[in-house]
Design a protein around this motif. Structure first.
Motif, PDB file in Angstrom:
ATOM      1  N   UNK A   1      -3.173   5.539   5.746  1.00 40.35           N
ATOM      2  CA  UNK A   1      -2.754   5.617   7.143  1.00 40.35           C
ATOM      3  C   UNK A   1      -2.714   7.069   7.613  1.00 40.35           C
ATOM      4  N   UNK A   2      -2.824   7.305   8.932  1.00 40.30           N
ATOM      5  CA  UNK A   2      -2.750   8.673   9.467  1.00 40.30           C
ATOM      6  C   UNK A   2      -1.447   9.363   9.060  1.00 40.30           C
ATOM      7  N   UNK A   3      -1.562  10.603   8.597  1.00 43.50           N
ATOM      8  CA  UNK A   3      -0.390  11.370   8.211  1.00 43.50           C
ATOM      9  C   UNK A   3       0.229  10.956   6.895  1.00 43.50           C
ATOM     10  N   UNK A   4      -0.414  10.081   6.140  1.00 42.86           N
ATOM     11  CA  UNK A   4       0.153   9.588   4.894  1.00 42.86           C
ATOM     12  C   UNK A   4      -0.730   9.985   3.708  1.00 42.86           C
ATOM     13  N   UNK A   5      -0.175   9.800   2.514  1.00 44.65           N
ATOM     14  CA  UNK A   5      -0.935   9.975   1.281  1.00 44.65           C
ATOM     15  C   UNK A   5      -0.750   8.735   0.423  1.00 44.65           C
ATOM     16  N   UNK A   6      -1.754   8.416  -0.368  1.00 41.10           N
ATOM     17  CA  UNK A   6      -1.715   7.241  -1.224  1.00 41.10           C
ATOM     18  C   UNK A   6      -2.201   7.629  -2.626  1.00 41.10           C
ATOM     19  N   UNK A   7      -1.715   6.881  -3.620  1.00 45.85           N
ATOM     20  CA  UNK A   7      -2.114   7.116  -5.004  1.00 45.85           C
ATOM     21  C   UNK A   7      -3.006   5.975  -5.486  1.00 45.85           C
ATOM     22  N   UNK A   8      -4.122   6.337  -6.055  1.00 49.74           N
ATOM     23  CA  UNK A   8      -5.051   5.383  -6.649  1.00 49.74           C
ATOM     24  C   UNK A   8      -4.902   5.466  -8.165  1.00 49.74           C
ATOM     25  N   UNK A   9      -4.642   4.355  -8.821  1.00 51.99           N
ATOM     26  CA  UNK A   9      -4.492   4.321 -10.267  1.00 51.99           C
ATOM     27  C   UNK A   9      -5.746   3.753 -10.920  1.00 51.99           C
ATOM     28  N   UNK A  10      -6.291   4.526 -11.831  1.00 53.43           N
ATOM     29  CA  UNK A  10      -7.467   4.100 -12.570  1.00 53.43           C
ATOM     30  C   UNK A  10      -7.045   3.836 -14.009  1.00 53.43           C
ATOM     31  N   UNK A  11      -7.056   2.582 -14.414  1.00 53.70           N
ATOM     32  CA  UNK A  11      -6.674   2.192 -15.770  1.00 53.70           C
ATOM     33  C   UNK A  11      -7.945   1.997 -16.592  1.00 53.70           C
ATOM     34  N   UNK A  12      -8.031   2.723 -17.706  1.00 49.54           N
ATOM     35  CA  UNK A  12      -9.177   2.608 -18.598  1.00 49.54           C
ATOM     36  C   UNK A  12      -8.699   2.007 -19.912  1.00 49.54           C
TER      37      UNK A  12
END
Length: 412
Positions: free
Chosen positions: A239-250
């Protein structure tokens, strides 16, 4: 206004050496001649090019839509008589995206230049508000003389080439996790986190895709990561003005071969402030080293003299930049000459690293102006007054795929 002086311009009109004032006898392969006594370059029909020498033949500009910048270009008359020059915009007929003629205004029209005289031309490049982002090329030509090479359209002879990069400040950035390395045991899992920040005024979709063996060239001992080993947890958008975390599980399976594996994760991000053809900024390089925990410890022997006061075992475990997962450690047992097992006391633990002030895409831990690269950890074990004879060190590594050892004895 910022100006970038590029060593190699990606979008510059390709002109032969003679076009920028270097003179010599021209043939079908290029320009030849004696540097001490240069000849006048000639066209195919034997006529001569006018001797005009252009100063600073290559210019590179970076502008935002709505911005403008002026440059000065000087041309010298190398003839023994006056010549007419007519500075104008040249737009290439082939190659990169051409600069728009209406974007460039030149303050000098057709004029006579006396022998040996130098003319300085001021050109202003103004990018309109609705300009498409990307790279443009063009040139300022000083007369209508052109040169032809096989398979290429005619190029003007006397020019100052322009490379224009139209861009906005990025609004979507990968703030951490753009590069990662991990060590994982076969049958276990490791998690790599990627943080995406959106400073723009509209939501940005997220659509991560794994690129493995079918799209990447691997060098050395690297192998492609299997797409089936991945599980990516990502939001649908930022979203505008936000940050998000992407989790990559290996999660390599238990029967996975040990070794180094590599993959690229295309996050599927679209930044409205970046050209669509430049998406490298949102591609994440991920390297995973798969290893197997040995069933038996590593064992090495060492001699202890009668006058030895103490024996020290130092173990060094590498910590790759950006390494995820638990910290390394060791289970150490020392065996005396009579077969008695001695639990060595760990007396010291040392962490070392490297700090860089330069930009480095591998730097994953930052603190202001400093990029902190993890280095290695040392574990020191010591026994006092060891019996003389042949000792053995049994070392079982934990959470590390490689280590070094050093055994020292202090003798009186």
């Amino acid at each position: 206004m910022q100006r970038k002086l590029a060593l190699a311009l990606a979008f510059v009109v390709a002109l032969p050496a003679a076009t920028v004032g270097v003179t010599g006898q021209l043939n079908s392969h290029g320009i030849e001649g004696n540097a001490a006594e240069p000849a006048v370059a000639q066209t195919d029909d034997g006529s001569n090019f006018t001797r005009l020498y252009v100063d600073e033949q290559y210019r590179s500009l970076t502008l935002k839509p709505g911005e403008s910048e002026s440059i000065e270009v000087s041309v010298e008359n190398g003839e023994d008589e006056a010549v007419t020059v007519d500075p104008h915009v040249y737009v290439p007929k082939a190659g990169q995206r051409p600069v728009k003629e209406e974007w460039v205004s030149i303050d000098t029209g057709e004029t006579s230049l006396d022998a040996g005289e130098t003319l300085t031309v001021n050109a202003t490049i103004a990018v309109p508000e609705d300009a498409q982002l990307g790279r443009y090329s063009g040139a300022i030509a000083f007369n209508n003389e052109t040169i032809n090479y096989p398979g290429q359209p005619a190029h003007p002879v006397h020019t100052a080439s322009l490379s224009l990069d139209v861009r906005e400040d990025p609004t979507v950035t990968v703030t951490s996790g753009s590069y990662g390395t991990a060590q994982v045991q076969s049958g276990e899992t490791t998690v790599h986190e990627i943080v995406v920040e959106n400073d723009g005024d509209q939501p940005v979709p997220v659509n991560p895709q794994i690129e493995t063996n079918d799209r990447i060239h691997y060098a050395g001992d690297f192998q492609p990561l299997e797409a089936s080993w991945f599980d990516i947890e990502a939001p649908a958008e930022v979203a505008p003005g936000e940050s998000e975390t992407i989790e990559v599980v290996v999660a390599p399976p238990e029967d996975a071969d040990r070794g180094r594996y590599d993959a690229v994760i295309d996050l599927g991000l679209q930044d409205p402030a970046r050209p669509d053809d430049r998406d490298h900024w949102q591609r994440v390089d991920l390297t995973v080293e798969v290893w197997e925990q040995p069933a038996e410890p590593f064992e090495t022997d060492f001699e202890v003299a009668e006058d030895t006061e103490n024996a020290t075992l130092t173990l060094t475990a590498d910590s790759p930049d950006g390494s995820d997962g638990p910290e390394p450690g060791f289970d150490v047992t020392l065996v005396a000459p009579n077969g008695t097992e001695v639990d060595a006391e760990r007396v010291r633990r040392t962490d070392s690293g490297h700090v860089s002030l330069g930009a480095d895409r591998r730097a994953v831990r930052t603190d202001g102006d400093y990029a902190d690269h993890s280095g290695e950890q040392q574990f020191t074990y010591r026994i006092e007054d060891p019996a003389s004879g042949e000792w053995s060190a049994r070392i079982m590594p934990e959470n590390t795929i490689q280590f070094g050892y050093e055994i020292t004895r202090d003798e009186s």
